[in-house]
Design a protein around this motif. Structure first.
Motif, PDB file in Angstrom:
ATOM      1  N   THR A  99      14.803 -11.876   3.609  1.00 24.45           N
ATOM      2  CA  THR A  99      15.032 -11.178   4.851  1.00 24.45           C
ATOM      3  C   THR A  99      16.457 -11.398   5.318  1.00 24.45           C
ATOM      4  N   GLY A 100      16.825 -10.652   6.354  1.00 24.13           N
ATOM      5  CA  GLY A 100      18.181 -10.747   6.872  1.00 24.13           C
ATOM      6  C   GLY A 100      18.275 -11.589   8.124  1.00 24.13           C
ATOM      7  N   TYR A 101      19.442 -11.622   8.716  1.00 23.83           N
ATOM      8  CA  TYR A 101      19.700 -12.474   9.859  1.00 23.83           C
ATOM      9  C   TYR A 101      19.134 -11.923  11.154  1.00 23.83           C
ATOM     10  N   SER A 102      19.160 -10.607  11.312  1.00 23.65           N
ATOM     11  CA  SER A 102      18.755 -10.001  12.575  1.00 23.65           C
ATOM     12  C   SER A 102      17.305 -10.341  12.894  1.00 23.65           C
ATOM     13  N   SER A 103      17.021 -10.505  14.187  1.00 22.02           N
ATOM     14  CA  SER A 103      15.651 -10.806  14.597  1.00 22.02           C
ATOM     15  C   SER A 103      14.716  -9.648  14.296  1.00 22.02           C
ATOM     16  N   ALA A 104      15.253  -8.485  14.051  1.00 18.83           N
ATOM     17  CA  ALA A 104      14.416  -7.335  13.705  1.00 18.83           C
ATOM     18  C   ALA A 104      14.312  -7.154  12.196  1.00 18.83           C
ATOM     19  N   SER A 105      14.977  -7.998  11.443  1.00 16.10           N
ATOM     20  CA  SER A 105      14.958  -7.847   9.986  1.00 16.10           C
ATOM     21  C   SER A 105      13.560  -8.042   9.447  1.00 16.10           C
ATOM     22  N   LYS A 106      13.187  -7.191   8.537  1.00 13.62           N
ATOM     23  CA  LYS A 106      11.864  -7.274   7.943  1.00 13.62           C
ATOM     24  C   LYS A 106      11.854  -8.340   6.858  1.00 13.62           C
ATOM     25  N   ILE A 107      10.704  -8.994   6.725  1.00 15.12           N
ATOM     26  CA  ILE A 107      10.511  -9.891   5.588  1.00 15.12           C
ATOM     27  C   ILE A 107       9.864  -9.073   4.486  1.00 15.12           C
ATOM     28  N   PHE A 126       5.082  -8.270  13.510  1.00  7.36           N
ATOM     29  CA  PHE A 126       4.929  -7.440  12.320  1.00  7.36           C
ATOM     30  C   PHE A 126       3.450  -7.329  11.959  1.00  7.36           C
ATOM     31  N   ARG A 182       7.803 -13.404  15.332  1.00  7.99           N
ATOM     32  CA  ARG A 182       9.075 -14.083  15.149  1.00  7.99           C
ATOM     33  C   ARG A 182       9.461 -14.741  16.463  1.00  7.99           C
ATOM     34  N   ASN A 204      14.774 -16.219  12.157  1.00  6.82           N
ATOM     35  CA  ASN A 204      14.271 -15.765  10.861  1.00  6.82           C
ATOM     36  C   ASN A 204      12.812 -16.125  10.640  1.00  6.82           C
TER      37      ASN A 204
END
Lengths: 113, 120
Positions: free
Chosen positions: A93-101, B34, B97, B107
Protein backbone atom coordinates in the motif's frame (compact mmCIF):
# COMPACT_ATOMS: atom_id res chain seq x y z
CA UNK A 1 -2.72 0.37 -9.88
CA UNK A 2 -0.85 -1.90 -7.54
CA UNK A 3 -0.61 -5.61 -8.20
CA UNK A 4 0.83 -7.99 -5.63
CA UNK A 5 1.83 -11.51 -6.55
CA UNK A 6 2.54 -14.15 -3.94
CA UNK A 7 4.02 -17.63 -4.05
CA UNK A 8 3.90 -20.42 -3.29
CA UNK A 9 0.17 -20.93 -2.93
CA UNK A 10 0.74 -23.87 -0.59
CA UNK A 11 3.72 -24.74 1.55
CA UNK A 12 4.32 -27.72 3.79
CA UNK A 13 7.33 -27.83 6.09
CA UNK A 14 8.52 -30.08 8.87
CA UNK A 15 8.08 -28.73 12.35
CA UNK A 16 11.24 -26.92 13.37
CA UNK A 17 12.26 -26.09 9.82
CA UNK A 18 12.02 -22.65 8.21
CA UNK A 19 9.35 -21.38 5.86
CA UNK A 20 9.78 -18.64 3.26
CA UNK A 21 7.00 -16.88 1.38
CA UNK A 22 7.78 -14.45 -1.42
CA UNK A 23 5.88 -11.53 -2.92
CA UNK A 24 6.43 -9.03 -5.68
CA UNK A 25 4.70 -5.72 -6.24
CA UNK A 26 4.29 -3.50 -9.27
CA UNK A 27 3.77 0.05 -8.00
CA UNK A 28 7.03 1.77 -7.10
CA UNK A 29 5.01 4.30 -5.06
CA UNK A 30 4.02 1.63 -2.54
CA UNK A 31 5.92 2.11 0.67
CA UNK A 32 4.29 -0.07 3.31
CA UNK A 33 4.17 -3.86 3.21
CA UNK A 34 2.24 -5.69 5.93
CA UNK A 35 1.93 -9.43 6.37
CA UNK A 36 -1.25 -10.98 7.72
CA UNK A 37 -1.98 -14.40 9.17
CA UNK A 38 -5.50 -15.73 8.81
CA UNK A 39 -6.81 -18.83 10.51
CA UNK A 40 -9.89 -20.55 9.15
CA UNK A 41 -12.97 -18.37 9.54
CA UNK A 42 -11.09 -15.72 11.47
CA UNK A 43 -10.02 -12.17 10.77
CA UNK A 44 -6.59 -11.43 9.26
CA UNK A 45 -4.08 -10.60 11.97
CA UNK A 46 -1.13 -8.33 11.31
CA UNK A 47 2.01 -10.26 12.21
CA UNK A 48 4.75 -8.02 10.91
CA UNK A 49 5.18 -5.09 8.57
CA UNK A 50 7.99 -3.27 6.84
CA UNK A 51 8.29 0.22 5.45
CA UNK A 52 10.21 1.19 2.38
CA UNK A 53 12.91 3.00 4.32
CA UNK A 54 14.24 -0.25 5.82
CA UNK A 55 15.45 -3.45 4.23
CA UNK A 56 14.82 -5.94 7.00
CA UNK A 57 12.79 -6.30 10.15
CA UNK A 58 12.72 -9.09 12.68
CA UNK A 59 10.35 -10.03 15.47
CA UNK A 60 11.34 -13.21 17.30
CA UNK A 61 10.86 -16.11 14.84
CA UNK A 62 9.47 -13.91 12.09
CA UNK A 63 11.44 -11.70 9.75
CA UNK A 64 10.63 -9.75 6.62
CA UNK A 65 13.03 -8.50 3.97
CA UNK A 66 12.40 -5.86 1.32
CA UNK A 67 14.26 -5.22 -1.93
CA UNK A 68 12.92 -1.96 -3.33
CA UNK A 69 14.96 -2.15 -6.50
CA UNK A 70 13.59 -5.54 -7.43
CA UNK A 71 10.18 -4.78 -5.92
CA UNK A 72 10.00 -7.92 -3.89
CA UNK A 73 9.65 -8.76 -0.23
CA UNK A 74 9.68 -12.00 1.70
CA UNK A 75 8.45 -13.47 4.96
CA UNK A 76 10.70 -15.83 6.86
CA UNK A 77 9.48 -18.00 9.71
CA UNK A 78 12.13 -19.95 11.60
CA UNK A 79 11.72 -22.88 13.98
CA UNK A 80 8.19 -23.45 12.76
CA UNK A 81 5.58 -24.73 15.19
CA UNK A 82 2.15 -26.34 14.63
CA UNK A 83 0.41 -23.09 15.55
CA UNK A 84 2.08 -21.43 12.57
CA UNK A 85 -0.26 -23.38 10.30
CA UNK A 86 -2.55 -20.82 8.64
CA UNK A 87 -2.97 -18.78 5.48
CA UNK A 88 -0.52 -15.92 5.12
CA UNK A 89 -1.16 -12.86 2.98
CA UNK A 90 1.35 -10.26 1.90
CA UNK A 91 0.13 -6.81 0.94
CA UNK A 92 1.30 -3.50 -0.40
CA UNK A 93 0.00 0.00 0.00
CA UNK A 94 0.94 3.64 -0.24
CA UNK A 95 1.48 6.43 2.24
CA UNK A 96 -1.83 8.24 1.89
CA UNK A 97 -4.48 7.44 4.48
CA UNK A 98 -6.80 6.69 1.58
CA UNK A 99 -4.36 4.30 -0.06
CA UNK A 100 -5.80 0.89 -0.66
CA UNK A 101 -4.15 -2.24 0.65
CA UNK A 102 -3.76 -4.74 -2.15
CA UNK A 103 -3.40 -8.32 -0.99
CA UNK A 104 -1.47 -11.17 -2.50
CA UNK A 105 -3.29 -14.38 -3.29
CA UNK A 106 -2.25 -16.07 -0.05
CA UNK A 107 -0.08 -19.00 1.00
CA UNK A 108 -1.51 -21.92 2.92
CA UNK A 109 1.23 -23.02 5.30
CA UNK A 110 1.04 -26.45 6.88
CA UNK A 111 3.45 -27.56 9.56
CA UNK A 112 4.04 -31.31 9.65
CA UNK A 113 4.60 -32.76 13.14
CA UNK B 1 -3.73 -3.01 19.23
CA UNK B 2 -6.83 -1.21 18.04
CA UNK B 3 -10.15 -3.06 17.96
CA UNK B 4 -12.63 -3.22 15.12
CA UNK B 5 -16.02 -4.73 15.86
CA UNK B 6 -18.07 -6.21 13.05
CA UNK B 7 -21.67 -7.31 13.44
CA UNK B 8 -23.33 -9.67 12.79
CA UNK B 9 -20.84 -12.51 12.58
CA UNK B 10 -23.25 -14.75 10.73
CA UNK B 11 -26.45 -14.10 8.87
CA UNK B 12 -28.76 -16.34 6.90
CA UNK B 13 -31.42 -14.68 4.82
CA UNK B 14 -33.91 -15.39 2.07
CA UNK B 15 -33.27 -14.36 -1.49
CA UNK B 16 -34.52 -10.84 -2.19
CA UNK B 17 -34.03 -9.47 1.30
CA UNK B 18 -31.50 -6.84 2.34
CA UNK B 19 -28.80 -7.34 4.92
CA UNK B 20 -26.92 -4.66 6.83
CA UNK B 21 -23.45 -5.24 8.24
CA UNK B 22 -21.87 -2.86 10.74
CA UNK B 23 -18.21 -2.08 11.24
CA UNK B 24 -17.13 -0.06 14.26
CA UNK B 25 -13.76 1.17 15.42
CA UNK B 26 -13.95 0.89 19.19
CA UNK B 27 -10.98 2.82 20.49
CA UNK B 28 -9.85 4.97 17.62
CA UNK B 29 -11.23 7.19 14.91
CA UNK B 30 -11.24 6.05 11.33
CA UNK B 31 -11.80 8.46 8.48
CA UNK B 32 -11.34 5.58 6.09
CA UNK B 33 -12.75 2.09 6.29
CA UNK B 34 -12.55 -0.68 3.72
CA UNK B 35 -14.92 -3.48 2.78
CA UNK B 36 -13.61 -6.77 1.45
CA UNK B 37 -15.18 -9.92 0.16
CA UNK B 38 -13.51 -13.28 0.55
CA UNK B 39 -14.53 -16.50 -1.17
CA UNK B 40 -13.42 -19.84 0.28
CA UNK B 41 -9.71 -20.43 -0.06
CA UNK B 42 -9.22 -17.13 -1.83
CA UNK B 43 -7.69 -13.80 -1.03
CA UNK B 44 -9.42 -10.68 0.22
CA UNK B 45 -10.87 -8.70 -2.64
CA UNK B 46 -11.41 -5.01 -1.99
CA UNK B 47 -14.97 -3.97 -2.77
CA UNK B 48 -14.98 -0.34 -1.75
CA UNK B 49 -13.36 2.37 0.31
CA UNK B 50 -15.68 4.02 2.80
CA UNK B 51 -14.94 7.68 3.48
CA UNK B 52 -16.40 9.47 6.48
CA UNK B 53 -18.78 12.19 5.40
CA UNK B 54 -18.55 11.48 1.69
CA UNK B 55 -19.44 8.89 -0.91
CA UNK B 56 -17.73 5.56 -0.99
CA UNK B 57 -15.28 4.69 -3.72
CA UNK B 58 -16.12 1.40 -5.38
CA UNK B 59 -13.72 -0.95 -7.11
CA UNK B 60 -14.26 -1.86 -10.71
CA UNK B 61 -16.98 -4.42 -11.14
CA UNK B 62 -18.66 -3.77 -7.79
CA UNK B 63 -22.24 -2.52 -8.11
CA UNK B 64 -22.71 0.51 -5.90
CA UNK B 65 -26.50 0.17 -5.95
CA UNK B 66 -26.17 -3.43 -4.83
CA UNK B 67 -23.69 -2.81 -2.04
CA UNK B 68 -24.66 0.39 -0.25
CA UNK B 69 -22.04 1.90 2.02
CA UNK B 70 -22.62 4.57 4.61
CA UNK B 71 -19.90 6.10 6.78
CA UNK B 72 -21.78 8.59 8.89
CA UNK B 73 -19.32 8.94 11.74
CA UNK B 74 -15.64 8.48 12.48
CA UNK B 75 -16.33 5.14 14.16
CA UNK B 76 -19.03 3.48 12.09
CA UNK B 77 -19.39 2.25 8.53
CA UNK B 78 -22.22 0.07 7.27
CA UNK B 79 -22.51 -2.19 4.25
CA UNK B 80 -26.00 -3.07 3.05
CA UNK B 81 -26.37 -5.91 0.59
CA UNK B 82 -29.61 -5.07 -1.18
CA UNK B 83 -31.90 -7.69 -2.71
CA UNK B 84 -29.46 -10.42 -1.80
CA UNK B 85 -29.17 -13.51 -4.01
CA UNK B 86 -27.38 -16.82 -3.47
CA UNK B 87 -24.37 -15.59 -5.46
CA UNK B 88 -23.89 -12.87 -2.83
CA UNK B 89 -23.16 -15.54 -0.25
CA UNK B 90 -19.64 -14.91 0.96
CA UNK B 91 -17.45 -13.81 3.85
CA UNK B 92 -17.45 -10.02 4.16
CA UNK B 93 -14.71 -8.32 6.18
CA UNK B 94 -14.24 -4.68 7.03
CA UNK B 95 -11.10 -2.90 8.08
CA UNK B 96 -10.43 0.51 9.54
CA UNK B 97 -7.44 2.74 9.33
CA UNK B 98 -6.41 4.68 12.42
CA UNK B 99 -6.48 8.37 11.65
CA UNK B 100 -3.43 8.49 13.87
CA UNK B 101 -1.03 11.19 14.78
CA UNK B 102 2.12 9.84 13.24
CA UNK B 103 2.90 9.67 9.57
CA UNK B 104 3.29 5.92 9.51
CA UNK B 105 0.35 4.98 11.72
CA UNK B 106 -2.02 5.89 8.93
CA UNK B 107 -0.90 2.82 7.00
CA UNK B 108 -2.01 0.29 9.57
CA UNK B 109 -5.34 -1.41 9.01
CA UNK B 110 -7.27 -3.31 11.65
CA UNK B 111 -9.76 -5.93 10.61
CA UNK B 112 -13.17 -6.88 11.87
CA UNK B 113 -13.96 -10.52 12.56
CA UNK B 114 -15.98 -10.84 9.38
CA UNK B 115 -19.59 -11.64 8.52
CA UNK B 116 -20.54 -14.88 6.87
CA UNK B 117 -23.56 -14.25 4.68
CA UNK B 118 -25.63 -17.16 3.42
CA UNK B 119 -28.48 -16.36 1.05
CA UNK B 120 -31.00 -19.16 0.58
Amino acid sequence: GENVEQHPSTLSVQEGDSAVIKCTYSDSASNYFPWYKQELGKRPQLIIDIRSNVGEKKDQRIAVTLNKTAKHFSLHITETQPEDSAVYFCAGTGYSSASKIIFGSGTRLSIRP
Amino acid sequence: GAVVSQHPSRVICKSGTSVKIECRSLDFQATTMFWYRQFPKQSLMLMATSNEGSKATYEQGVEKDKFLINHASLTLSTLTVTSAHPEDSSFYICSARDRGTGAWTKNIQYFGAGTRLSVL
